[in-house]
Design an enzyme around this catalytic site. Structure first.
Site, short mmCIF file in Angstrom:
data_model
loop_
_atom_site.label_atom_id
_atom_site.label_comp_id
_atom_site.label_asym_id
_atom_site.label_seq_id
_atom_site.Cartn_x
_atom_site.Cartn_y
_atom_site.Cartn_z
N SER A 56 0.82 -1.21 0.00
CA SER A 56 0.00 0.00 0.00
C SER A 56 0.86 1.26 0.00
CB SER A 56 -0.95 0.00 1.20
OG SER A 56 -0.23 0.00 2.42
N VAL A 78 -8.25 -1.40 -19.57
CA VAL A 78 -9.22 -0.70 -18.72
C VAL A 78 -9.90 -1.63 -17.71
CG1 VAL A 78 -9.66 1.09 -20.44
CG2 VAL A 78 -11.12 -0.95 -20.40
N ARG A 81 -8.92 -1.51 -12.47
CA ARG A 81 -9.89 -0.54 -11.97
C ARG A 81 -9.27 0.61 -11.19
NH1 ARG A 81 -12.10 -5.49 -12.22
NH2 ARG A 81 -14.24 -5.72 -12.97
N GLN A 87 -9.18 8.10 -23.43
CA GLN A 87 -8.95 7.31 -24.64
C GLN A 87 -9.51 7.99 -25.88
OE1 GLN A 87 -10.39 3.27 -24.40
NE2 GLN A 87 -9.42 2.67 -26.31
N ARG A 91 -16.25 7.56 -31.36
CA ARG A 91 -17.54 8.24 -31.51
C ARG A 91 -17.36 9.64 -32.08
NH1 ARG A 91 -21.93 9.97 -26.78
NH2 ARG A 91 -23.54 10.65 -28.26
N ASN A 163 -1.14 4.26 -9.82
CA ASN A 163 -0.11 4.33 -8.78
C ASN A 163 0.83 3.15 -8.95
OD1 ASN A 163 -1.02 2.05 -7.06
ND2 ASN A 163 -2.77 3.36 -6.61
N HIS A 169 0.82 -4.59 -10.28
CA HIS A 169 -0.22 -5.58 -10.57
C HIS A 169 -0.43 -5.74 -12.07
CE1 HIS A 169 -4.68 -6.77 -10.65
NE2 HIS A 169 -4.02 -7.82 -10.23
N ARG A 174 0.03 -8.76 -17.09
CA ARG A 174 0.12 -8.53 -18.54
C ARG A 174 1.47 -8.88 -19.15
NH1 ARG A 174 -5.18 -8.88 -19.05
NH2 ARG A 174 -6.26 -7.34 -17.77
#
Length: 211
Positions: A56, A78, A81, A87, A91, A163, A169, A174
């Site tokens: 932490s 994405v 979380r 991005q 649209r 962070n 993570h 990945r």
């Protein structure tokens, strides 16, 4: 139509030693051991923090990166979380406009060589999609309507702020061999870049093999 490789841009001025010093100062509050801070103490302190699982403390620093990838990869990014995202929007972006070169841009699949039959089939499919998109726009369709035909291979840009704990993570997931080859291509390169800029924080995260 353009085909490009993925990439990234680190958008912060990173001073790895200063980052370690700040994390150490924050972390030592937990133990009220600020009196033990020296010019050389940060790296060892943070290494011990990571070994103990007290991650932490890593949340006190963040990094922002612009990632150029395909839409499929961005959908995986994405899913993390604890992050902020901005991005490129299909649209609002009209790829028939001059600022986009009046063409669609696609990310080259890392798993096929250009001489492969599978790559040639993919390339022809992308050409067909570009033709269809352009025709829809010419017929009066809005970009948010014409985007219905756009594929996962479409190039996108996504600005990601995480962070350091969440970046750890991200890389643990990945850069793993089980991750999708397209996201590994970006994640492994970014991990190596950050390892070179920030001591200790990512040193325990590794990957092997190709992309």
């Amino acid at each position: 139509m353009r085909v490009i490789k993925p990439g990234f841009e680190i958008m912060d001025e990173i001073d790895g030693k200063e980052i370690l010093k700040k994390i150490e100062l924050c972390g030592r509050v937990c133990y009220k051991s600020e009196d033990k801070i020296t010019e050389e103490s940060a790296a060892k302190f943070i290494s011990n923090i990571l070994k103990s699982g007290h991650e932490s403390v890593m949340e006190h620093e963040k990094i922002t990166v612009r990632i150029i990838c395909d839409r499929g990869v961005s959908h995986e990014i994405v899913r993390h979380r604890v992050a902020s995202y901005s991005q490129e929007s299909t649209r609002y972006c009209n790829y028939c406009k001059d600022k986009f070169g009046n063409e669609l841009t696609f990310i080259k699949p890392v798993f096929w060589e250009e001489s492969d039959e599978a790559y040639q089939l993919w390339y022809k499919s992308m050409q067909g999609i570009e033709d269809t998109y352009n025709r829809l726009i010419a017929m009066g369709a809005k970009p948010q309507e014409a985007r219905s035909v756009l594929p996962n291979s479409l190039k996108t840009e996504i600005v990601v702020t995480m962070n350091l704990r969440e970046w750890r993570h991200f890389f643990q997931l990945r850069c793993a061999q089980s991750a999708h080859p397209q996201i590994r291509e970006v994640a492994c390169a970014l991990l190596e870049e950050l390892k070179g800029r920030i001591p200790v924080v990512f040193d325990d995260i590794s990957y092997s093999g190709g992309k």
